[in-house]
Design a protein around this motif. Structure first.
Motif, PDB file in Angstrom:
ATOM      1  N   HIS A  36      34.681  98.229 -21.441  1.00  0.00           N
ATOM      2  CA  HIS A  36      34.330  99.030 -20.259  1.00  0.00           C
ATOM      3  C   HIS A  36      35.575  99.588 -19.559  1.00  0.00           C
ATOM      4  N   LYS A  37      36.601  99.871 -20.326  1.00  0.00           N
ATOM      5  CA  LYS A  37      37.826 100.446 -19.759  1.00  0.00           C
ATOM      6  C   LYS A  37      37.540 101.860 -19.234  1.00  0.00           C
ATOM      7  N   ILE A  38      38.338 102.280 -18.255  1.00  0.00           N
ATOM      8  CA  ILE A  38      38.154 103.590 -17.621  1.00  0.00           C
ATOM      9  C   ILE A  38      39.488 104.322 -17.596  1.00  0.00           C
ATOM     10  N   SER A  39      39.499 105.556 -18.068  1.00  0.00           N
ATOM     11  CA  SER A  39      40.719 106.366 -18.071  1.00  0.00           C
ATOM     12  C   SER A  39      40.662 107.426 -16.976  1.00  0.00           C
ATOM     13  N   LEU A  40      41.519 107.269 -15.987  1.00  0.00           N
ATOM     14  CA  LEU A  40      41.664 108.288 -14.944  1.00  0.00           C
ATOM     15  C   LEU A  40      43.086 108.844 -14.955  1.00  0.00           C
ATOM     16  N   TYR A  45      39.581 117.622 -19.225  1.00  0.00           N
ATOM     17  CA  TYR A  45      38.186 117.542 -18.810  1.00  0.00           C
ATOM     18  C   TYR A  45      37.392 116.705 -19.798  1.00  0.00           C
ATOM     19  N   ARG A  46      36.515 115.875 -19.273  1.00  0.00           N
ATOM     20  CA  ARG A  46      35.585 115.108 -20.082  1.00  0.00           C
ATOM     21  C   ARG A  46      34.173 115.336 -19.537  1.00  0.00           C
ATOM     22  N   ASP A  47      33.173 115.314 -20.431  1.00  0.00           N
ATOM     23  CA  ASP A  47      31.792 115.501 -19.983  1.00  0.00           C
ATOM     24  C   ASP A  47      31.234 114.182 -19.453  1.00  0.00           C
ATOM     25  N   TRP A 320      30.857 132.277 -19.893  1.00  0.00           N
ATOM     26  CA  TRP A 320      32.058 131.528 -19.491  1.00  0.00           C
ATOM     27  C   TRP A 320      32.019 131.210 -17.997  1.00  0.00           C
ATOM     28  N   TYR A 321      31.562 132.164 -17.179  1.00  0.00           N
ATOM     29  CA  TYR A 321      31.417 131.883 -15.744  1.00  0.00           C
ATOM     30  C   TYR A 321      30.515 130.676 -15.535  1.00  0.00           C
ATOM     31  N   GLY A 322      29.445 130.598 -16.312  1.00  0.00           N
ATOM     32  CA  GLY A 322      28.561 129.448 -16.208  1.00  0.00           C
ATOM     33  C   GLY A 322      29.245 128.155 -16.632  1.00  0.00           C
ATOM     34  N   ASP A 323      30.080 128.238 -17.670  1.00  0.00           N
ATOM     35  CA  ASP A 323      30.833 127.062 -18.120  1.00  0.00           C
ATOM     36  C   ASP A 323      31.774 126.569 -17.024  1.00  0.00           C
ATOM     37  N   LEU A 324      32.408 127.500 -16.326  1.00  0.00           N
ATOM     38  CA  LEU A 324      33.289 127.124 -15.218  1.00  0.00           C
ATOM     39  C   LEU A 324      32.510 126.397 -14.130  1.00  0.00           C
ATOM     40  N   GLN A 325      31.297 126.869 -13.870  1.00  0.00           N
ATOM     41  CA  GLN A 325      30.464 126.217 -12.859  1.00  0.00           C
ATOM     42  C   GLN A 325      30.096 124.800 -13.280  1.00  0.00           C
ATOM     43  N   VAL A 326      29.821 124.625 -14.567  1.00  0.00           N
ATOM     44  CA  VAL A 326      29.483 123.292 -15.073  1.00  0.00           C
ATOM     45  C   VAL A 326      30.637 122.327 -14.818  1.00  0.00           C
ATOM     46  N   MET A 327      31.855 122.741 -15.169  1.00  0.00           N
ATOM     47  CA  MET A 327      33.008 121.848 -15.030  1.00  0.00           C
ATOM     48  C   MET A 327      33.355 121.591 -13.575  1.00  0.00           C
ATOM     49  N   SER A 328      33.466 122.657 -12.785  1.00  0.00           N
ATOM     50  CA  SER A 328      33.874 122.481 -11.388  1.00  0.00           C
ATOM     51  C   SER A 328      32.812 121.705 -10.598  1.00  0.00           C
ATOM     52  N   SER A 329      31.542 121.946 -10.892  1.00  0.00           N
ATOM     53  CA  SER A 329      30.469 121.240 -10.180  1.00  0.00           C
ATOM     54  C   SER A 329      30.449 119.762 -10.538  1.00  0.00           C
ATOM     55  N   ARG A 330      30.681 119.440 -11.802  1.00  0.00           N
ATOM     56  CA  ARG A 330      30.690 118.031 -12.181  1.00  0.00           C
ATOM     57  C   ARG A 330      31.823 117.288 -11.484  1.00  0.00           C
ATOM     58  N   LEU A 331      32.985 117.923 -11.380  1.00  0.00           N
ATOM     59  CA  LEU A 331      34.101 117.281 -10.685  1.00  0.00           C
ATOM     60  C   LEU A 331      33.767 117.042  -9.214  1.00  0.00           C
ATOM     61  N   LYS A 332      33.145 118.027  -8.584  1.00  0.00           N
ATOM     62  CA  LYS A 332      32.751 117.863  -7.183  1.00  0.00           C
ATOM     63  C   LYS A 332      31.726 116.736  -7.040  1.00  0.00           C
ATOM     64  N   ASP A 333      30.777 116.672  -7.961  1.00  0.00           N
ATOM     65  CA  ASP A 333      29.763 115.617  -7.913  1.00  0.00           C
ATOM     66  C   ASP A 333      30.396 114.237  -8.075  1.00  0.00           C
ATOM     67  N   MET A 334      31.391 114.126  -8.953  1.00  0.00           N
ATOM     68  CA  MET A 334      32.042 112.827  -9.173  1.00  0.00           C
ATOM     69  C   MET A 334      32.891 112.421  -7.965  1.00  0.00           C
ATOM     70  N   ARG A 335      33.496 113.377  -7.323  1.00  0.00           N
ATOM     71  CA  ARG A 335      34.217 113.075  -6.074  1.00  0.00           C
ATOM     72  C   ARG A 335      33.251 112.483  -5.046  1.00  0.00           C
ATOM     73  N   ARG A 336      32.133 113.147  -4.891  1.00  0.00           N
ATOM     74  CA  ARG A 336      31.156 112.695  -3.910  1.00  0.00           C
ATOM     75  C   ARG A 336      30.595 111.328  -4.292  1.00  0.00           C
ATOM     76  N   ALA A 391      38.067 113.850 -13.694  1.00  0.00           N
ATOM     77  CA  ALA A 391      37.323 114.169 -14.911  1.00  0.00           C
ATOM     78  C   ALA A 391      37.001 112.927 -15.730  1.00  0.00           C
ATOM     79  N   GLY A 392      37.722 111.821 -15.493  1.00  0.00           N
ATOM     80  CA  GLY A 392      37.444 110.586 -16.214  1.00  0.00           C
ATOM     81  C   GLY A 392      36.268 109.811 -15.669  1.00  0.00           C
ATOM     82  N   LEU A 393      35.726 110.258 -14.544  1.00  0.00           N
ATOM     83  CA  LEU A 393      34.552 109.601 -13.959  1.00  0.00           C
ATOM     84  C   LEU A 393      33.268 110.217 -14.494  1.00  0.00           C
ATOM     85  N   ASN A 394      32.220 109.409 -14.581  1.00  0.00           N
ATOM     86  CA  ASN A 394      30.903 109.896 -14.973  1.00  0.00           C
ATOM     87  C   ASN A 394      29.843 108.993 -14.351  1.00  0.00           C
TER      88      ASN A 394
END
Length: 415
Positions: A36-40, A45-47, A320-336, A391-394
Motif C-alpha cells: 500500500h505504498k504511495i508515491s507523491l 500525471y497518473r489516473d 484535447w481540450y476535454g483531456d485537459l479538463q479531465v486532468m486538471s479537474s482530477r487534480l482539483k478533486d484530489m486536493r479537495r 497526481a499520485g493521489l486517487n
C-alpha cells in the motif's frame, strides 16, 4: 610477457555528484515492496488507478501519423518541425500573434529542460547579463541548468514562499526586486502552477511584477510547463506571458509539452524570444539555429508531429481540450479530498493552502523530518521540502495519505 601496470585514471579525482532527489525518490519507491505504498514524488500525471494515462487525443493522433504512408523519418529543419513552430507560438501568445508574429523567434527544443537550457545560455550571452533572479524556492533543476548553461551569471534569490502562512510572500518579493535588482538583470518567472509551491500571483500582482520589471529594466524569462494542465484553461494559464508581451517587453518563454499532452518521454518543447524590432529577427534566429546545430542538429520529430496534428485538427483539438479538463479537474478533486480528510481527522494545523494552490504540486508545509517519517513508517514518498505531487493521489489512497500525514504531524506534536 608481463602485464603493464594500470595507470592512474584521469577521472579518479572526480567527486560523485549526488543523484537528483526526484529520481532517487522514484527509485526508492520502486524498491519498496509494501503493498500500500504511495508515491507523491514523481512529477507525472497518473489516473485514478495510479497508472500512466495516454491522452485519448494523443492516442488518436499517433495512430493517424503511424498509418499515414507519407510519414517518414527524415531530418527536420534545425529550427524544428515546420508545422509545429507556429502552432506552439499560437498556443503561447494566442490573440497577440496578430501583432507579434513578425517579432517572435522560435526553435524546437528537447522539452522544457532543453528550452530552459537554450534560453539561459542564449540570453545570458547576447545580453551580457551579470545576474539572474530566481524565486525561492524554484524547480531544483533551474539552478543546475544555470550552473551548466551560464556559470558566469550570478544566481540571486527573490522571496516567494511564506512558510508561516503557506502563501505567496508578495511584499517581500517586490521589496527585494525594487531594492536590489539592477538594469539588465534577468528574472526567471513561472508562467503558471509554480513549481514546487503551486502558488501563483493574482492578475493584480502580475501587473505589479510587470511594473517592477519595467522600472528596473529586467529581462523576463518565463518557464511555461503547465499551460492548460494547471487550470484547464489555456488562456488563463498564459495570462502572465501575454500581459508582459502586450506591454511591450522583450522576453523569452521556455515551453514544455510534457504535462499538457502527456508526452513525457517524447521530449517536446520550444523556445520563443520576443524582440522589440522585426529587423532583429533574422540575426536572432541565426544564433539560435547555431546553438541547435552545435548541440543536437535537429529535434526529435514524433512528439512534435503529435502536437501539430492535434492543434491543427479542429476535432482533435476539441478532444484535447476535454483531456485537459479531465486532468486538471482530477487534480482539483484530489486536493479537495485530501483537505476534507485532514479536516475530518482533525489534523493539527491549517490546511487551506492545499486547495488554494494549483496544478500538479502542493507545498504541504511538512518539514524534512516529517517527510522522512512518512517514508520510513508510512511508505509514502514525497520531496524532502514537503512538495507532494497531487497526481499520485486517487480515490483509493487519499484517505490513507491523509491518515499518514495526520500520524506524523501528531507524533511531532507529542514529541
Amino acid at each position: 610477457m608481463g602485464s603493464l601496470p594500470i595507470p592512474d585514471s584521469r577521472f579518479a579525482h572526480l567527486d560523485e555528484y549526488p543523484m537528483d532527489e526526484a529520481f532517487m525518490i522514484m527509485r526508492d519507491f520502486a524498491l519498496d515492496a509494501h503493498p500500500h505504498k504511495i508515491s507523491l514524488g514523481a512529477g507525472v500525471y497518473r489516473d485514478n488507478e495510479a497508472k500512466p494515462w495516454i491522452l485519448p487525443s494523443v492516442r488518436e493522433a499517433e495512430q493517424l501519423i503511424v498509418q499515414d504512408p507519407n510519414t517518414d523519418h527524415e531530418y527536420q529543419p534545425m529550427a524544428g518541425h515546420p508545422p509545429f513552430i507556429p502552432l506552439a507560438q499560437e498556443l503561447t501568445f494566442g490573440p497577440l500573434m496578430a501583432s507579434l508574429s513578425n517579432r517572435i523567434v522560435s526553435c524546437q527544443t528537447i522539452s522544457g529542460t532543453g528550452a530552459c537550457h537554450f534560453a539561459f545560455r542564449f540570453i545570458s550571452e547576447v545580453t551580457s547579463a551579470k545576474r539572474v533572479w530566481i524565486s525561492n524556492p524554484t524547480w531544483g533543476n533551474h539552478h543546475l541548468l544555470w550552473d551548466i548553461s551560464a556559470p558566469q551569471v550570478k544566481q540571486q534569490l527573490y522571496p516567494y514562499y511564506n512558510a508561516k502562512t503557506c502563501s505567496l510572500d508578495f511584499e517581500a518579493m517586490i521589496q527585494t526586486l525594487d531594492a536590489e535588482a539592477q538594469p539588465g538583470d534577468i528574472i526567471l518567472l513561472h508562467a503558471c502552477a509554480h513549481n514546487p509551491t503551486g502558488i501563483d500571483p493574482t492578475p493584480e500582482q502580475w501587473a505589479v511584477i510587470a511594473d517592477v520589471c519595467e522600472r528596473k529594466q529586467l529581462f523576463p524569462l518565463f518557464d511555461s510547463a503547465y499551460q492548460g494542465f494547471a487550470s484547464g484553461d489555456l488562456d488563463q494559464d498564459a495570462y502572465a506571458i501575454r500581459l508582459f508581451a502586450e506591454r511591450g517587453f522583450e522576453l523569452a518563454v521556455a515551453q514544455s509539452f510534457s504535462k499538457n499532452f502527456g508526452l513525457y518521454g517524447q521530449r517536446v518543447g520550444a523556445l520563443h524570444i520576443v524582440v522589440s524590432r522585426s529587423d532583429a529577427v533574422p540575426s536572432t534566429q541565426s544564433h539560435l539555429t547555431k546553438l541547435v546545430r552545435g548541440e543536437f542538429s535537429t529535434a526529435p520529430v514524433h512528439g512534435a508531429r503529435i502536437v501539430s496534428r492535434i492543434l491543427s485538427d479542429a476535432a482533435l483539438r476539441k478532444q484535447w481540450y476535454g483531456d485537459l479538463q479531465v486532468m486538471s479537474s482530477r487534480l482539483k478533486d484530489m486536493r479537495r479530498a485530501l483537505y476534507d480528510e485532514l479536516r475530518r481527522l482533525g489534523t493539527p494545523g491549517s490546511w487551506e493552502h492545499i486547495v488554494d494552490q494549483i496544478g500538479m504540486f502542493s507545498y504541504t508545509g511538512l518539514n524534512e523530518k516529517q517527510v522522512r517519517r512518512l517514508r520510513d513508517e508510512q511508505h509514502m514518498y514525497m520531496m524532502s521540502s514537503g512538495r507532494a505531487s497531487i497526481a499520485g493521489l486517487n480515490t483509493s489512497n487519499v484517505a490513507a495519505a491523509a491518515a499518514a500525514i495526520d500520524a506524523v504531524v501528531r507524533a511531532e506534536k507529542q514529541a
